[in-house]
Scaffold this active site. Structure first.
Site, PDB file in Angstrom:
ATOM      1  N   GLY A   1       0.782  -1.240   0.000  1.00 58.52           N
ATOM      2  CA  GLY A   1       0.000   0.000   0.000  1.00 58.52           C
ATOM      3  C   GLY A   1       0.810   1.285   0.000  1.00 58.52           C
ATOM      4  O   GLY A   1       1.684   1.511  -0.861  1.00 58.52           O
ATOM      5  N   ILE A   2       0.531   2.137   0.964  1.00 62.59           N
ATOM      6  CA  ILE A   2       1.126   3.480   1.038  1.00 62.59           C
ATOM      7  C   ILE A   2       2.638   3.385   1.242  1.00 62.59           C
ATOM      8  O   ILE A   2       3.409   4.075   0.571  1.00 62.59           O
ATOM      9  CB  ILE A   2       0.447   4.281   2.178  1.00 62.59           C
ATOM     10  CG1 ILE A   2      -0.999   4.624   1.784  1.00 62.59           C
ATOM     11  CG2 ILE A   2       1.248   5.525   2.531  1.00 62.59           C
ATOM     12  CD1 ILE A   2      -1.851   5.201   2.905  1.00 62.59           C
TER      13      ILE A   2
ATOM     14  N   ASP B   1       9.505  -6.458  12.933  1.00 63.05           N
ATOM     15  CA  ASP B   1       8.276  -6.071  13.622  1.00 63.05           C
ATOM     16  C   ASP B   1       8.600  -4.774  14.362  1.00 63.05           C
ATOM     17  O   ASP B   1       9.439  -4.773  15.277  1.00 63.05           O
ATOM     18  CB  ASP B   1       7.870  -7.171  14.609  1.00 63.05           C
ATOM     19  CG  ASP B   1       6.594  -6.833  15.362  1.00 63.05           C
ATOM     20  OD1 ASP B   1       6.168  -5.653  15.322  1.00 63.05           O
ATOM     21  OD2 ASP B   1       6.041  -7.733  16.016  1.00 63.05           O
TER      22      ASP B   1
ATOM     23  N   GLY C   1       1.337   0.224   9.911  1.00 66.25           N
ATOM     24  CA  GLY C   1       0.144   0.488  10.712  1.00 66.25           C
ATOM     25  C   GLY C   1      -0.869  -0.625  10.559  1.00 66.25           C
ATOM     26  O   GLY C   1      -0.769  -1.460   9.650  1.00 66.25           O
TER      27      GLY C   1
ATOM     28  N   TYR D   1      -7.501   2.822  17.414  1.00 65.24           N
ATOM     29  CA  TYR D   1      -6.742   3.288  16.240  1.00 65.24           C
ATOM     30  C   TYR D   1      -6.680   4.822  16.213  1.00 65.24           C
ATOM     31  O   TYR D   1      -5.614   5.410  16.031  1.00 65.24           O
ATOM     32  CB  TYR D   1      -7.430   2.737  14.993  1.00 65.24           C
ATOM     33  CG  TYR D   1      -6.795   3.120  13.675  1.00 65.24           C
ATOM     34  CD1 TYR D   1      -5.645   2.481  13.216  1.00 65.24           C
ATOM     35  CD2 TYR D   1      -7.364   4.105  12.870  1.00 65.24           C
ATOM     36  CE1 TYR D   1      -5.078   2.823  11.985  1.00 65.24           C
ATOM     37  CE2 TYR D   1      -6.804   4.449  11.639  1.00 65.24           C
ATOM     38  CZ  TYR D   1      -5.669   3.801  11.206  1.00 65.24           C
ATOM     39  OH  TYR D   1      -5.114   4.134   9.996  1.00 65.24           O
TER      40      TYR D   1
ATOM     41  N   LYS E   1      -3.298   7.034  16.536  1.00 69.01           N
ATOM     42  CA  LYS E   1      -2.885   7.920  15.444  1.00 69.01           C
ATOM     43  C   LYS E   1      -2.893   9.386  15.898  1.00 69.01           C
ATOM     44  O   LYS E   1      -2.054  10.180  15.447  1.00 69.01           O
ATOM     45  CB  LYS E   1      -3.804   7.732  14.238  1.00 69.01           C
ATOM     46  CG  LYS E   1      -3.658   6.370  13.550  1.00 69.01           C
ATOM     47  CD  LYS E   1      -2.294   6.205  12.917  1.00 69.01           C
ATOM     48  CE  LYS E   1      -2.257   5.072  11.907  1.00 69.01           C
ATOM     49  NZ  LYS E   1      -0.907   4.886  11.333  1.00 69.01           N
TER      50      LYS E   1
ATOM     51  N   ILE F   1      -7.488   6.207   0.912  1.00 66.05           N
ATOM     52  CA  ILE F   1      -6.460   5.849  -0.070  1.00 66.05           C
ATOM     53  C   ILE F   1      -6.657   4.389  -0.472  1.00 66.05           C
ATOM     54  O   ILE F   1      -6.825   3.514   0.406  1.00 66.05           O
ATOM     55  CB  ILE F   1      -5.039   6.033   0.528  1.00 66.05           C
ATOM     56  CG1 ILE F   1      -4.854   7.434   1.133  1.00 66.05           C
ATOM     57  CG2 ILE F   1      -3.981   5.747  -0.551  1.00 66.05           C
ATOM     58  CD1 ILE F   1      -4.896   8.590   0.164  1.00 66.05           C
TER      59      ILE F   1
HETATM   60  N1  LIG Z   1      -5.468   3.382   3.266  1.00 70.10           N
HETATM   61  C1  LIG Z   1      -5.973   4.423   3.884  1.00 70.10           C
HETATM   62  O1  LIG Z   1      -6.955   5.022   3.427  1.00 70.10           O
HETATM   63  C2  LIG Z   1      -5.365   4.921   5.163  1.00 70.10           C
HETATM   64  C3  LIG Z   1      -6.060   5.920   5.838  1.00 70.10           C
HETATM   65  C4  LIG Z   1      -5.537   6.417   7.011  1.00 70.10           C
HETATM   66  C5  LIG Z   1      -4.316   5.951   7.475  1.00 70.10           C
HETATM   67  N2  LIG Z   1      -3.636   4.983   6.807  1.00 70.10           N
HETATM   68  C6  LIG Z   1      -2.350   4.582   7.372  1.00 70.10           C
HETATM   69  O2  LIG Z   1      -1.394   4.500   6.342  1.00 70.10           O
HETATM   70  C7  LIG Z   1      -0.405   3.499   6.661  1.00 70.10           C
HETATM   71  C8  LIG Z   1      -0.302   2.491   5.524  1.00 70.10           C
HETATM   72  O3  LIG Z   1      -1.563   1.858   5.392  1.00 70.10           O
HETATM   73  P1  LIG Z   1      -2.011   1.057   4.080  1.00 70.10           P
HETATM   74  O4  LIG Z   1      -3.383   1.494   3.767  1.00 70.10           O
HETATM   75  O5  LIG Z   1      -0.945   1.128   3.059  1.00 70.10           O
HETATM   76  O6  LIG Z   1      -2.127  -0.407   4.723  1.00 70.10           O
HETATM   77  P2  LIG Z   1      -1.511  -1.816   4.283  1.00 70.10           P
HETATM   78  O7  LIG Z   1      -2.183  -2.779   5.181  1.00 70.10           O
HETATM   79  O8  LIG Z   1      -1.587  -1.988   2.810  1.00 70.10           O
HETATM   80  O9  LIG Z   1       0.033  -1.673   4.693  1.00 70.10           O
HETATM   81  C9  LIG Z   1       0.457  -1.662   6.025  1.00 70.10           C
HETATM   82  C10 LIG Z   1       1.818  -2.327   6.084  1.00 70.10           C
HETATM   83  O10 LIG Z   1       2.295  -2.270   7.450  1.00 70.10           O
HETATM   84  C11 LIG Z   1       2.875  -3.520   7.752  1.00 70.10           C
HETATM   85  N3  LIG Z   1       2.856  -3.757   9.207  1.00 70.10           N
HETATM   86  C12 LIG Z   1       1.780  -3.983   9.997  1.00 70.10           C
HETATM   87  N4  LIG Z   1       2.181  -4.229  11.255  1.00 70.10           N
HETATM   88  C13 LIG Z   1       3.530  -4.139  11.263  1.00 70.10           C
HETATM   89  C14 LIG Z   1       4.510  -4.305  12.258  1.00 70.10           C
HETATM   90  N5  LIG Z   1       4.194  -4.608  13.526  1.00 70.10           N
HETATM   91  N6  LIG Z   1       5.828  -4.160  11.920  1.00 70.10           N
HETATM   92  C15 LIG Z   1       6.173  -3.872  10.643  1.00 70.10           C
HETATM   93  N7  LIG Z   1       5.279  -3.718   9.649  1.00 70.10           N
HETATM   94  C16 LIG Z   1       3.966  -3.850   9.955  1.00 70.10           C
HETATM   95  C17 LIG Z   1       2.018  -4.541   7.010  1.00 70.10           C
HETATM   96  O11 LIG Z   1       2.681  -5.786   6.864  1.00 70.10           O
HETATM   97  C18 LIG Z   1       1.782  -3.817   5.681  1.00 70.10           C
HETATM   98  O12 LIG Z   1       2.799  -4.110   4.749  1.00 70.10           O
HETATM   99  C19 LIG Z   1      -0.873   2.873   7.972  1.00 70.10           C
HETATM  100  O13 LIG Z   1      -0.164   3.464   9.049  1.00 70.10           O
HETATM  101  C20 LIG Z   1      -2.341   3.220   8.029  1.00 70.10           C
HETATM  102  O14 LIG Z   1      -2.800   3.240   9.348  1.00 70.10           O
HETATM  103  C21 LIG Z   1      -4.149   4.445   5.667  1.00 70.10           C
END
Ligand SMILES: NC(=O)c1ccc[n+]([C@@H]2O[C@H](COP(=O)([O-])OP(=O)(O)OC[C@H]3O[C@@H](n4cnc5c(N)ncnc54)[C@H](O)[C@@H]3O)[C@@H](O)[C@H]2O)c1
Length: 237
Positions: free
Chosen positions: A15-16, A48, A77, A140, A144, A173
């Site tokens: 993802g992000i 981790d 996250g 959460y 955050k 996103i």
């Molecule tokens: N997608 C959205 O709309 C959105 C909105 C608000 C916030 N976010 C935040 O953006 C960030 C990325 O989210 P995303 O949507 O790409 O999610 P995602 O689930 O696609 O990616 C999250 C990544 O974090 C890794 N991860 C989780 N726990 C972990 C740990 N303990 N140690 C190391 N890595 C770990 C996962 O393996 C994964 O690769 C996160 O912090 C999320 O909370 C996303």
């Protein structure tokens, strides 16, 4: 000439975080990814972020391979969705551990490099739910929101040493996290319905967050610190 910088991106396997790792690598930085899942961009290390020993070990590995780390993006996250009255403390603690304590560990682990080099860029990916609140996501949203607060405090503490600290709270996103939320009926409507309620009329892309991070970690963003820079298509203003 600007030196080649070394960056660590947490959560960079998906993802992000993955889009950020790709963008920073394309911009010429050496990029290491810390994730519990296997990554494909840059130098992928299985870490981790909740485990300080793992974080310190991986940071030492990156330092050994590439020299001091001067850019850190905390994107790892995990969300959670449980009614507060039913929320087990263990789940609360787990979500706080990943989203907040993981940032603590990674920042503290990288800091000696930035301090010594008198230059650093830290970007924390928080969440637009810190603007709006979100039912059933108390753990959460609390974690955050604390990341936003930590960002402001660190900006004041580290600014005199040439280290900037900013937060990017993404909203809506298109990533596996968002698709899972849609699939499980937790979005309050489909992604298409949400697009109609989004001022710029599209879902956000991981690359939108990556572009913001790329600017914030650049040399020319040195006067921006302690800021919470929303990237959400105008859903939160
Ligand atoms: N997608 C959205 O709309 C959105 C909105 C608000 C916030 N976010 C935040 O953006 C960030 C990325 O989210 P995303 O949507 O790409 O999610 P995602 O689930 O696609 O990616 C999250 C990544 O974090 C890794 N991860 C989780 N726990 C972990 C740990 N303990 N140690 C190391 N890595 C770990 C996962 O393996 C994964 O690769 C996160 O912090 C999320 O909370 C996303």
């Amino acid at each position: 000439m600007t030196p080649v910088r070394t960056a660590v991106v947490t959560g960079g396997a998906s993802g992000i975080g993955r889009a950020i790792a790709r963008r920073l690598a394309a911009d010429g930085l050496r990029v290491a990814v810390f994730d519990i899942a296997p990554g494909e961009t840059g130098d992928a290390l299985t870490v981790d972020v909740c485990d300080r020993a793992q974080v310190d070990k991986a940071m030492a590995t990156v330092r050994e391979r590439y020299g001091p780390v001067s850019v850190l993006v905390n994107a790892a996250g995990k969300d959670g969705f449980t009614r507060f009255s039913d929320l087990p403390f263990e789940e609360w603690r787990r979500i706080v551990d990943i989203n907040l304590n993981g940032v603590f560990h990674c920042v503290q682990s990288v800091l000696p490099d930035m301090w010594e080099g008198r230059w650093g860029r830290i970007v924390n990916i928080s969440s637009s739910s810190t603007h709006s609140g979100q039912p059933f996501m108390a753990h959460y949203v609390a974690a955050k929101s604390a990341v936003n607060g930590l960002t402001k405090a660190l900006a004041l503490e580290l600014g005199p040493r040439g280290i900037t600290v900013n937060a990017v709270p993404p909203g809506f996103i298109d990533t596996p996290m968002l698709r899972t939320a849609e699939h499980e009926g937790r979005l309050g409507g489909s992604i298409e319905e949400h697009i109609d309620r989004t001022p710029v009329r599209r879902v956000g892309r991981p690359e939108d967050i990556a572009a913001t991070c790329a600017f914030l970690v650049s040399e020319e963003a040195g006067y921006i610190t302690g800021q919470i820079i929303g990237v959400n298509g105008g859903r939160n203003t």
